[in-house]
Design an enzyme around this catalytic site. Structure first.
Site, mmCIF file in Angstrom:
data_model
loop_
_atom_site.group_PDB
_atom_site.id
_atom_site.type_symbol
_atom_site.label_atom_id
_atom_site.label_comp_id
_atom_site.label_asym_id
_atom_site.label_seq_id
_atom_site.Cartn_x
_atom_site.Cartn_y
_atom_site.Cartn_z
ATOM 1 N N ARG A 9 0.863 -1.189 0.000
ATOM 2 C CA ARG A 9 0.000 0.000 0.000
ATOM 3 C C ARG A 9 0.898 1.237 0.000
ATOM 4 N NH1 ARG A 9 -3.847 2.194 4.935
ATOM 5 N NH2 ARG A 9 -4.701 3.999 3.804
ATOM 6 N N HIS A 10 0.504 2.266 -0.742
ATOM 7 C CA HIS A 10 1.307 3.490 -0.812
ATOM 8 C C HIS A 10 1.587 4.065 0.570
ATOM 9 C CE1 HIS A 10 -2.133 6.057 0.206
ATOM 10 N NE2 HIS A 10 -2.851 5.299 -0.594
ATOM 11 N N GLN A 12 1.956 7.110 3.430
ATOM 12 C CA GLN A 12 0.955 8.076 3.897
ATOM 13 C C GLN A 12 0.775 9.208 2.879
ATOM 14 O OE1 GLN A 12 1.842 11.232 6.812
ATOM 15 N NE2 GLN A 12 0.386 10.208 8.174
ATOM 16 N N TRP A 15 -3.855 13.423 2.216
ATOM 17 C CA TRP A 15 -5.241 13.323 2.696
ATOM 18 C C TRP A 15 -5.417 12.248 3.751
ATOM 19 C CZ3 TRP A 15 -9.443 14.482 -1.566
ATOM 20 C CH2 TRP A 15 -9.274 15.807 -1.987
ATOM 21 N N ARG A 61 0.357 8.875 -5.740
ATOM 22 C CA ARG A 61 0.827 8.385 -4.444
ATOM 23 C C ARG A 61 1.301 6.933 -4.541
ATOM 24 N NH1 ARG A 61 -4.739 9.018 -4.339
ATOM 25 N NH2 ARG A 61 -6.057 7.398 -3.370
ATOM 26 N N GLU A 88 -7.481 3.238 -6.166
ATOM 27 C CA GLU A 88 -8.248 3.099 -4.930
ATOM 28 C C GLU A 88 -9.739 3.029 -5.240
ATOM 29 O OE1 GLU A 88 -8.974 2.076 -2.195
ATOM 30 O OE2 GLU A 88 -7.985 3.347 -0.712
ATOM 31 N N ASP A 90 -13.386 4.172 -5.476
ATOM 32 C CA ASP A 90 -13.964 5.493 -5.706
ATOM 33 C C ASP A 90 -14.991 5.775 -4.610
ATOM 34 O OD1 ASP A 90 -15.160 7.804 -6.582
ATOM 35 O OD2 ASP A 90 -15.608 7.072 -8.598
ATOM 36 N N TYR A 91 -14.715 6.793 -3.801
ATOM 37 C CA TYR A 91 -15.625 7.123 -2.699
ATOM 38 C C TYR A 91 -16.766 8.043 -3.109
ATOM 39 C CZ TYR A 91 -13.010 4.691 0.908
ATOM 40 O OH TYR A 91 -12.420 3.713 1.678
ATOM 41 N N LYS A 99 -13.657 12.791 7.354
ATOM 42 C CA LYS A 99 -14.463 11.648 7.811
ATOM 43 C C LYS A 99 -15.382 12.013 8.975
ATOM 44 C CE LYS A 99 -11.090 8.457 5.923
ATOM 45 N NZ LYS A 99 -9.965 7.526 6.167
ATOM 46 N N HIS A 158 -3.290 0.548 -3.475
ATOM 47 C CA HIS A 158 -4.078 1.239 -2.452
ATOM 48 C C HIS A 158 -4.758 0.242 -1.519
ATOM 49 C CE1 HIS A 158 -3.654 4.906 -4.944
ATOM 50 N NE2 HIS A 158 -3.668 4.014 -5.925
#
Length: 206
Positions: A9-10, A12, A15, A61, A88, A90-91, A99, A158
């Site tokens: 995983r990338h 930090q 964001w 990232r 990643e 898609d949110y 959050k 991600h």
């Protein structure tokens, strides 16, 4: 003949630090993130790992994490394939929101469902199941053939795109996979058998 698949995983991101939903937004690494990526490369170098090919997402990232790792193992010129299939999750409408602010807007329980359920997407976004629907075919068609030839493959991506891979590799259920926590910049080394089953798995944390 067995192959090796390394998932990272990338490091930090800016964001991550600000506690924002990131998804497909193309944000950079923090200084800590750059350091985590370099440290991941150093751990892999200490294991004597050399890669035959690398895959990463369409987001900087992950790309920069990949580059730091390859530089650390002395393979800065290795062929690296970028594809948004590894992006990643898609949110959707949550992207860019803090959050805590999202919890105030939609409620703690609803945001928890969006973040931690397997098949419930946020508004205009993807569920983990949706993410897997693009990640897993890409793995089967583009990455797995290298592993089955006995090669060593790096995947820098991600949290959720890697969860989708881990779900299939480890044979996890939807309930189980959403509980999997992936640290930033922590390599996971899979040794795979010739039939693509997992021979061993090592998490290079600490």
């Amino acid at each position: 003949m067995s192959g090796t698949l390394v998932l990272v995983r990338h490091g930090q991101s800016e964001w991550n630090l600000k506690n924002l939903f990131t998804g497909w937004r193309d944000v950079d690494l923090t200084e800590k993130g750059h350091d985590e990526a370099r440290a991941a490369g150093q751990k892999l170098k200490e294991r004597g790992l050399k890669f035959d090919i690398a895959f990463t997402s369409d987001l900087q990232r992950a790309q920069k994490t990949c580059r730091h790792i390859l530089d650390a193992v002395g393979q800065g010129d290795l062929e690296t394939i970028r594809n948004q299939a590894l992006n990643e999750r898609d949110y959707g409408d949550l992207s860019g929101l803090n959050k805590d602010d999202a919890r105030q807007k939609w409620g703690e329980e609803q945001v928890h469902v969006w973040r931690r359920s397997y098949d419930v997407p946020p508004p205009a976004g993807e569920s983990l199941k949706d993410t897997g629907a693009r990640v897993w075919p890409y793995y089967l068609h583009d990455m797995q053939p290298h592993v089955l030839r006995g090669e060593t493959v790096l995947v820098a991506a991600h949290g959720n795109s890697l969860r989708a891979l881990i779900m299939a590799l480890d044979g996890l259920s939807g309930e189980e996979v959403v509980k999997v926590e992936l640290g930033t910049g922590v390599p996971i080394v899979y040794r795979l058998n010739a039939d693509s089953t997992v021979a061993s798995k090592e998490i290079l944390a600490g």
